[in-house]
Design an enzyme around this catalytic site. Structure first.
Site, PDB file in Angstrom:
ATOM      1  N   HIS A 154     -12.482  -5.006  -7.382  1.00  0.00           N
ATOM      2  CA  HIS A 154     -13.976  -4.922  -7.196  1.00  0.00           C
ATOM      3  C   HIS A 154     -14.306  -3.520  -7.465  1.00  0.00           C
ATOM      4  O   HIS A 154     -13.202  -2.555  -7.749  1.00  0.00           O
ATOM      5  CB  HIS A 154     -14.256  -5.224  -5.744  1.00  0.00           C
ATOM      6  CG  HIS A 154     -13.411  -4.333  -4.518  1.00  0.00           C
ATOM      7  ND1 HIS A 154     -13.648  -3.298  -4.391  1.00  0.00           N
ATOM      8  CD2 HIS A 154     -12.478  -4.715  -3.905  1.00  0.00           C
ATOM      9  CE1 HIS A 154     -12.972  -2.887  -3.297  1.00  0.00           C
ATOM     10  NE2 HIS A 154     -11.992  -3.752  -3.133  1.00  0.00           N
ATOM     11  N   CYS A 175      -6.858  -4.894  -1.667  1.00  0.00           N
ATOM     12  CA  CYS A 175      -7.562  -5.174  -2.852  1.00  0.00           C
ATOM     13  C   CYS A 175      -7.442  -4.213  -4.274  1.00  0.00           C
ATOM     14  O   CYS A 175      -6.661  -2.910  -3.833  1.00  0.00           O
ATOM     15  CB  CYS A 175      -9.125  -5.482  -2.472  1.00  0.00           C
ATOM     16  SG  CYS A 175      -9.432  -6.640  -1.679  1.00  0.00           S
TER      17      CYS A 175
END
Length: 180
Positions: A140, A156
């Site tokens: 992301h 992440c």
């Protein structure tokens, strides 16, 4: 001072801007590089310890992007596929994130809508395991571009917003992702 002496003095000043540019070049800017030729074209390969994500664009060629990865024990490794893609995704911290740091995450337990202040940034690629289940790991964007090249996330893989937007446009659902 004659012309020759003047040229000798000017030469370092002429070379200085290009030298300074070379020293300040961003090591995490997207760059086409060579990669092992045994990764399938279109796949994504992440080398966490080096803070790079590679999008394989041809046999033995990839576009390399800088990433931030999980800190300490939160580094996720494995094989996944992109199972979902979202522009300006909403975000909700996991129960584990809230337990690790309630002061930072408790206030977001009901989630945060997508937008420029959202920690997932402009785009998110959701990684799914081989059984089709969401791994809770995302590639992301970020509201903290200075974090690229560091181990700071909750697992992440963060990219600068302009980089994740470019990757988002280039990879379809089902893209294989290998994280080492």
């Amino acid at each position: 001072m004659n012309r020759r002496q003047m040229m000798k003095l000017a030469l370092p000043l002429i070379a200085l801007p290009s030298l300074a540019a070379a020293q300040t070049e961003d090591p995490y800017a997207p760059t086409e590089v060579a990669i092992r030729d045994d990764f399938e074209v279109g796949s994504i390969v992440v080398v966490s310890r080096d803070f790079y994500l590679y999008h394989v664009v041809a046999p033995g060629r990839a576009v390399r992007y800088g990433v931030a990865v999980g800190r300490d024990e939160l580094v996720w490794k494995g094989k996944a596929t992109i199972g979902r893609k979202v522009e300006w995704p909403s975000w909700r911290p996991t129960p584990e994130m809230i337990a690790r740091n309630p002061a930072a995450y408790e206030k977001y337990k009901d989630g945060m809508p997508g937008g420029p202040q959202n920690p997932l940034g402009a785009r998110a690629l959701y990684l799914y395991n081989d059984r089709g289940q969401d791994t809770a790991i995302r590639i992301h964007g970020t509201t903290e571009p200075g974090s690229i090249g560091r181990a700071v996330s909750n697992g992440c893989l963060r990219m600068r917003n302009e980089a994740v937007m470019s990757l988002y446009d280039r990879v379809p659902l089902g893209t294989p992702v290998y994280v080492f």
